[in-house]
Design a protein around this motif. Structure first.
Motif, PDB file in Angstrom:
ATOM      1  N   ILE A 169       0.831  -1.203   0.000  1.00  0.00           N
ATOM      2  CA  ILE A 169       0.000   0.000   0.000  1.00  0.00           C
ATOM      3  C   ILE A 169       0.869   1.259   0.000  1.00  0.00           C
ATOM      4  N   SER A 170       2.099   1.144  -0.533  1.00  0.00           N
ATOM      5  CA  SER A 170       2.960   2.325  -0.582  1.00  0.00           C
ATOM      6  C   SER A 170       2.283   3.449  -1.360  1.00  0.00           C
ATOM      7  N   ASP A 171       1.472   3.088  -2.346  1.00  0.00           N
ATOM      8  CA  ASP A 171       0.536   4.022  -2.967  1.00  0.00           C
ATOM      9  C   ASP A 171      -0.855   3.553  -2.567  1.00  0.00           C
ATOM     10  N   PRO A 172      -1.424   4.145  -1.512  1.00  0.00           N
ATOM     11  CA  PRO A 172      -2.701   3.617  -0.998  1.00  0.00           C
ATOM     12  C   PRO A 172      -3.868   3.770  -1.959  1.00  0.00           C
ATOM     13  N   THR A 173      -3.703   4.585  -2.987  1.00  0.00           N
ATOM     14  CA  THR A 173      -4.770   4.707  -3.978  1.00  0.00           C
ATOM     15  C   THR A 173      -4.719   3.593  -5.012  1.00  0.00           C
ATOM     16  N   HIS A 174      -3.588   2.864  -5.054  1.00  0.00           N
ATOM     17  CA  HIS A 174      -3.445   1.748  -5.999  1.00  0.00           C
ATOM     18  C   HIS A 174      -2.724   0.580  -5.313  1.00  0.00           C
ATOM     19  N   PRO A 175      -3.352  -0.046  -4.311  1.00  0.00           N
ATOM     20  CA  PRO A 175      -2.715  -1.180  -3.629  1.00  0.00           C
ATOM     21  C   PRO A 175      -2.563  -2.369  -4.577  1.00  0.00           C
ATOM     22  N   LYS A 176      -1.516  -3.188  -4.334  1.00  0.00           N
ATOM     23  CA  LYS A 176      -1.274  -4.350  -5.190  1.00  0.00           C
ATOM     24  C   LYS A 176      -0.628  -5.459  -4.356  1.00  0.00           C
ATOM     25  N   GLU A 177      -0.849  -6.685  -4.749  1.00  0.00           N
ATOM     26  CA  GLU A 177      -0.282  -7.821  -4.018  1.00  0.00           C
ATOM     27  C   GLU A 177       1.213  -7.916  -4.270  1.00  0.00           C
ATOM     28  N   ALA A 178       1.974  -8.157  -3.175  1.00  0.00           N
ATOM     29  CA  ALA A 178       3.429  -8.261  -3.270  1.00  0.00           C
ATOM     30  C   ALA A 178       3.929  -9.682  -3.057  1.00  0.00           C
ATOM     31  N   GLY A 179       3.210 -10.476  -2.273  1.00  0.00           N
ATOM     32  CA  GLY A 179       3.656 -11.836  -1.985  1.00  0.00           C
ATOM     33  C   GLY A 179       2.564 -12.617  -1.290  1.00  0.00           C
ATOM     34  N   ASN A 180       2.777 -13.934  -1.112  1.00  0.00           N
ATOM     35  CA  ASN A 180       1.795 -14.766  -0.430  1.00  0.00           C
ATOM     36  C   ASN A 180       2.442 -16.070   0.004  1.00  0.00           C
TER      37      ASN A 180
ATOM     38  N   ARG B 120       3.973 -10.203  12.008  1.00  0.00           N
ATOM     39  CA  ARG B 120       5.347 -10.100  11.507  1.00  0.00           C
ATOM     40  C   ARG B 120       6.163  -9.217  12.445  1.00  0.00           C
ATOM     41  N   ARG B 121       7.238  -9.797  13.014  1.00  0.00           N
ATOM     42  CA  ARG B 121       8.157  -9.005  13.835  1.00  0.00           C
ATOM     43  C   ARG B 121       9.002  -8.111  12.938  1.00  0.00           C
ATOM     44  N   ASP B 122       9.650  -7.133  13.547  1.00  0.00           N
ATOM     45  CA  ASP B 122      10.478  -6.210  12.776  1.00  0.00           C
ATOM     46  C   ASP B 122      11.671  -6.898  12.112  1.00  0.00           C
ATOM     47  N   ASP B 123      12.047  -8.094  12.609  1.00  0.00           N
ATOM     48  CA  ASP B 123      13.157  -8.831  11.991  1.00  0.00           C
ATOM     49  C   ASP B 123      12.707  -9.703  10.829  1.00  0.00           C
ATOM     50  N   GLY B 124      11.418  -9.633  10.459  1.00  0.00           N
ATOM     51  CA  GLY B 124      10.921 -10.390   9.318  1.00  0.00           C
ATOM     52  C   GLY B 124      10.379 -11.761   9.645  1.00  0.00           C
ATOM     53  N   ILE B 125      10.491 -12.217  10.903  1.00  0.00           N
ATOM     54  CA  ILE B 125       9.932 -13.501  11.300  1.00  0.00           C
ATOM     55  C   ILE B 125       8.437 -13.320  11.553  1.00  0.00           C
ATOM     56  N   MET B 126       7.633 -14.210  10.980  1.00  0.00           N
ATOM     57  CA  MET B 126       6.178 -14.103  11.067  1.00  0.00           C
ATOM     58  C   MET B 126       5.601 -15.330  11.769  1.00  0.00           C
ATOM     59  N   PHE B 127       4.545 -15.097  12.561  1.00  0.00           N
ATOM     60  CA  PHE B 127       3.874 -16.155  13.306  1.00  0.00           C
ATOM     61  C   PHE B 127       2.409 -16.187  12.887  1.00  0.00           C
ATOM     62  N   CYS B 128       1.943 -17.368  12.461  1.00  0.00           N
ATOM     63  CA  CYS B 128       0.608 -17.501  11.887  1.00  0.00           C
ATOM     64  C   CYS B 128      -0.202 -18.534  12.654  1.00  0.00           C
ATOM     65  N   GLY B 129      -1.357 -18.114  13.201  1.00  0.00           N
ATOM     66  CA  GLY B 129      -2.333 -19.050  13.729  1.00  0.00           C
ATOM     67  C   GLY B 129      -3.084 -19.668  12.562  1.00  0.00           C
TER      68      GLY B 129
ATOM     69  N   LEU C 273       7.176 -18.318   9.744  1.00  0.00           N
ATOM     70  CA  LEU C 273       7.661 -18.027   8.398  1.00  0.00           C
ATOM     71  C   LEU C 273       8.805 -17.024   8.431  1.00  0.00           C
ATOM     72  N   ASP C 274       9.659 -17.091   7.416  1.00  0.00           N
ATOM     73  CA  ASP C 274      10.671 -16.066   7.154  1.00  0.00           C
ATOM     74  C   ASP C 274      10.121 -15.176   6.043  1.00  0.00           C
ATOM     75  N   THR C 275       9.795 -13.918   6.383  1.00  0.00           N
ATOM     76  CA  THR C 275       9.249 -12.994   5.378  1.00  0.00           C
ATOM     77  C   THR C 275      10.172 -11.799   5.169  1.00  0.00           C
ATOM     78  N   LYS C 276      11.470 -12.006   5.376  1.00  0.00           N
ATOM     79  CA  LYS C 276      12.406 -10.906   5.086  1.00  0.00           C
ATOM     80  C   LYS C 276      12.262 -10.454   3.631  1.00  0.00           C
ATOM     81  N   ASP C 277      12.087 -11.416   2.733  1.00  0.00           N
ATOM     82  CA  ASP C 277      11.743 -11.121   1.357  1.00  0.00           C
ATOM     83  C   ASP C 277      10.234 -11.303   1.235  1.00  0.00           C
ATOM     84  N   VAL C 278       9.494 -10.187   1.216  1.00  0.00           N
ATOM     85  CA  VAL C 278       8.030 -10.286   1.232  1.00  0.00           C
ATOM     86  C   VAL C 278       7.488 -10.890  -0.055  1.00  0.00           C
TER      87      VAL C 278
END
Length: 466
Positions: free
Chosen positions: A186-197, A235-244, A253-258
């Motif tokens: 959402i870096s451009d909130p008027t034109h959001p786009k998917e970056a990863g999944n 997602r922690r600031d170090d890129g480690i993500m925890f998913c229920g 997950l490792d989301t350093k590269d989103v």
């Protein structure tokens, strides 16, 4: 003893320990507010935004809570025309970087609301709406909308936004069964786009010959047992993500590269935890600030869903767990949170059998969710706050992660509404008090929202005030 100012009728004061109620706000009396988010302006005003999930209204409820003893209901903010979008709801929201982001849902399943044959003739929104709060926090300014691509589905449910360019969603996707983790730029909130999944392998429908999926289907017990993203994905600031991840338990997950998240580790909780008739089998995975610990919950359920005599089998334990994640590839269960203290004068022996006369799918719900880029929230790593459905708000001291102590509770008074007066008229079961969500501001004030009721403002007292 005189009734409290927030009592709902003679003698209906609820139950409280080491807490004081500062205010109760009924809002406009027409909405069951669900998830809440706090926001602090540059002028020092505090606002509370709440999503309307079910009930007689949809959209967002806005209140000013600068003075916690005299909160002010501002308005009901409608996101879409309910006539034009009859199945669209707003289950969750997030606030950071002067943005209000709203989850949009139109399922799970729409067939409960309208005839399935009529679905394709109806407009719906399934994604996220983005608003600016910077100009006027009482009148959010629409910026943009992102669509998940699966109409008439649950769309987006729980999600995380900690400021910056990315929003982390639990979200439907066309080629998958159940929600997966999707990252939207959402870096451009008027034109959001998917970056990863990212998804669990068994969710990929196209990977199995002849397999099909009904995205409109409700979340029946058989579906709830499956592995799908409930979240939010923290997602922690170090890129480690925890998913229920419901039946799959906790994923790390490792989301350093989103653009390309990778699996690091997993910890399952079924069996032995998670009741057959409960909600999300693994609901929330919350990293504690400054610690290699994650609090994981198996959702319980509201007893209002169950008419007398409908439960005939034993229900597994739904609980709050402490997980050590110092090695993200080996998340390890190290402690269990204690059973909520039952008040001495409570009319039932425990919370499992209250109202129903049999063991219901009792368990926790939402936690206070500190995030690093939301300085108006309490950021303590030694306290956990949980809205425990019928057991009310519970506060825990987790200074010692192996010896967790409950230090305070608040069970609100029952809302005293008949089924006809309820925001949720279809519920067949008892109308007991049910806490849904909680958040704590940087001043230490606690906000609790309740099913079929408004919100309370509390502060810690006695042994909890430290």
């Amino acid at each position: 003893m005189a009734d409290k100012f927030y009592a709902k009728g003679e003698g209906n004061n609820g139950y409280i320990k080491n807490l004081e109620v500062l205010d109760f706000n009924a809002m406009d009396g027409n909405c069951g507010m669900f998830q809440m988010q706090l926001y602090k302006t540059t002028e020092g005003k505090y606002y509370l935004y709440g999503s309307c999930f079910g009930g007689t209204q949809q959209g967002v409820m806005i209140s000013e809570v600068t003075d916690p003893e005299h909160t002010r209901f501002v308005k009901h903010f409608q996101l879409v025309d309910p006539v034009e979008y009859p199945t669209t709801t707003t289950p969750k929201l997030q606030v950071a970087d002067d943005l209000l982001i709203c989850a949009m849902s139109a399922g799970s399943g729409p067939g409960a609301l309208v005839e399935q044959s009529e679905l394709m003739n109806m407009k719906c929104e399934v994604g996220i709406r983005i608003y600016s709060l910077k100009e006027d926090p009482e009148n959010p300014k629409f910026l943009g909308y992102w669509d998940c691509g699966v109409p008439h589905s649950i769309g987006v449910h729980r999600f995380m936004y900690n400021g910056g360019p990315y929003v982390y969603l639990s979200c439907e996707a066309e080629r998958f069964e159940g929600m997966i983790m999707r990252i939207v730029d959402i870096s451009d909130p008027t034109h959001p786009k998917e970056a990863g999944n990212w998804w669990a392998p068994h969710q990929f429908v196209d990977g199995y010959p002849g397999r099909t999926v009904d995205h409109h289907a409700g979340h029946v017990p058989a579906f709830m047992d499956k592995g799908w993203m409930h979240g939010p994905p923290f997602r922690r600031d170090d890129g480690i993500m925890f998913c229920g991840y419901c039946g799959d338990g906790l994923y790390v997950l490792d989301t350093k590269d989103v653009t390309r998240p990778k699996l690091l580790g997993q910890l399952k909780f079924m069996p032995a935890f998670s009741s057959h008739l409960a909600g999300a089998r693994t609901h929330t995975a919350l990293p504690l600030p400054g610690r290699d610990l994650v609090v994981v919950t198996n959702e319980g359920e509201r007893f209002q869903f169950f008419p007398p005599g409908s439960i005939t089998e034993a229900q597994a334990l739904n609980n709050i767990h402490m997980v050590d994640v110092r090695d993200p590839s080996k998340p390890t269960l190290v402690a269990e949170f204690p059973y909520p203290e039952v008040p001495e004068d409570f009319p039932y022996p425990n919370f499992n059998v209250m109202n129903l006369g049999c063991q219901g799918p009792f368990g926790p719900h939402n936690l206070h969710e500190p995030m690093s880029n939301k300085p108006w929230l309490e950021q303590r790593g030694d306290r956990v706050y949980c809205c425990y459905f019928a057991a009310g708000l519970r506060i825990y001291d987790v200074t010692d992660q192996y010896y967790i102590k409950e230090i305070a509770y608040f069970i609100p008074p029952n809302p005293n509404k008949t089924p006809e007066e309820s925001f949720f008229k279809g519920f067949p079961g008892p109308r007991n008090a049910v806490t849904e969500d909680c958040c704590v501001d940087d001043r230490g004030y606690i906000y609790v929202t309740c099913l079929d009721d408004g919100f309370y403002v509390l502060k810690r007292t006695g042994a909890a005030d430290n």
